[in-house]
Design a protein around this motif. Sequence first.
Motif, mmCIF file in Angstrom:
data_model
loop_
_atom_site.group_PDB
_atom_site.id
_atom_site.type_symbol
_atom_site.label_atom_id
_atom_site.label_comp_id
_atom_site.label_asym_id
_atom_site.label_seq_id
_atom_site.Cartn_x
_atom_site.Cartn_y
_atom_site.Cartn_z
ATOM 1 N N VAL A 155 -3.239 0.988 10.938
ATOM 2 C CA VAL A 155 -2.161 1.955 11.165
ATOM 3 C C VAL A 155 -0.895 1.541 10.393
ATOM 4 C CG1 VAL A 155 -1.174 0.944 13.273
ATOM 5 C CG2 VAL A 155 -1.073 3.394 12.942
ATOM 6 N N PHE A 156 -0.799 0.246 10.047
ATOM 7 C CA PHE A 156 0.374 -0.269 9.326
ATOM 8 C C PHE A 156 0.136 -0.419 7.823
ATOM 9 C CE2 PHE A 156 0.841 -2.105 13.650
ATOM 10 C CZ PHE A 156 2.012 -1.466 13.998
ATOM 11 N N GLU A 157 -0.999 0.088 7.334
ATOM 12 C CA GLU A 157 -1.347 -0.118 5.927
ATOM 13 C C GLU A 157 -0.292 0.444 4.979
ATOM 14 O OE1 GLU A 157 -5.046 0.683 2.830
ATOM 15 O OE2 GLU A 157 -5.263 1.235 4.945
ATOM 16 N N GLU A 158 0.159 1.659 5.238
ATOM 17 C CA GLU A 158 1.142 2.279 4.344
ATOM 18 C C GLU A 158 2.454 1.492 4.331
ATOM 19 O OE1 GLU A 158 3.260 6.596 3.795
ATOM 20 O OE2 GLU A 158 1.236 6.557 4.640
ATOM 21 N N ASN A 159 2.921 1.087 5.520
ATOM 22 C CA ASN A 159 4.149 0.278 5.599
ATOM 23 C C ASN A 159 3.994 -1.010 4.787
ATOM 24 O OD1 ASN A 159 3.519 1.695 8.250
ATOM 25 N ND2 ASN A 159 5.724 1.362 8.451
ATOM 26 N N SER A 160 2.839 -1.637 4.926
ATOM 27 C CA SER A 160 2.604 -2.921 4.272
ATOM 28 C C SER A 160 2.578 -2.789 2.754
ATOM 29 C CB SER A 160 1.294 -3.526 4.767
ATOM 30 O OG SER A 160 1.375 -3.765 6.153
ATOM 31 N N ARG A 161 1.996 -1.703 2.263
ATOM 32 C CA ARG A 161 1.964 -1.504 0.812
ATOM 33 C C ARG A 161 3.385 -1.397 0.257
ATOM 34 N NH1 ARG A 161 -2.959 -1.593 -0.548
ATOM 35 N NH2 ARG A 161 -4.632 -0.581 0.602
ATOM 36 N N PHE A 162 4.268 -0.783 1.010
ATOM 37 C CA PHE A 162 5.666 -0.647 0.613
ATOM 38 C C PHE A 162 6.357 -2.013 0.561
ATOM 39 C CE2 PHE A 162 10.137 0.050 1.921
ATOM 40 C CZ PHE A 162 10.552 0.827 0.842
ATOM 41 N N LEU A 163 5.909 -2.944 1.388
ATOM 42 C CA LEU A 163 6.555 -4.253 1.530
ATOM 43 C C LEU A 163 5.894 -5.363 0.716
ATOM 44 C CD1 LEU A 163 6.854 -4.090 5.421
ATOM 45 C CD2 LEU A 163 8.752 -3.875 3.812
ATOM 46 N N GLN A 164 4.783 -5.074 0.037
ATOM 47 C CA GLN A 164 3.909 -6.131 -0.474
ATOM 48 C C GLN A 164 4.498 -7.017 -1.565
ATOM 49 O OE1 GLN A 164 0.234 -4.639 -2.065
ATOM 50 N NE2 GLN A 164 1.229 -2.915 -3.076
ATOM 51 N N GLU A 165 5.544 -6.578 -2.229
ATOM 52 C CA GLU A 165 6.153 -7.445 -3.247
ATOM 53 C C GLU A 165 6.918 -8.602 -2.608
ATOM 54 O OE1 GLU A 165 5.506 -7.227 -6.452
ATOM 55 O OE2 GLU A 165 4.286 -5.448 -6.052
ATOM 56 N N GLU A 166 7.568 -8.314 -1.486
ATOM 57 C CA GLU A 166 8.419 -9.303 -0.836
ATOM 58 C C GLU A 166 7.717 -10.028 0.321
ATOM 59 O OE1 GLU A 166 12.966 -9.489 1.016
ATOM 60 O OE2 GLU A 166 12.162 -7.592 0.260
#
Length: 90
Positions: free
Chosen positions: A38-49
Amino acid sequence: GMQTAFFTYQRAKLCYHKIGRGSKILLFFHGYGQQGKVFEENSRFLQEEYTCYLFDLFFHGQSEWQYGEAVLSKDFWHALIQAFLTEQQL
């Protein structure tokens, strides 16, 4: 991409999804009737940092609780998460 893996503590098998390569760490725990993805989309947004760990709680997703009707105690959960953090060197 997202990697799916399992962490076994005693007989309990916890499924988690790992996304990102950042130096900061985030642990995601979903609500009832959901799963870690359920958090996959949020995580993709954050994956650089961030490096994100999305857990499937027991009785959800791919995690397996091998203790029948026994209750998941706070002490067991604490020990499991501590062991996970140690294994991942977090």
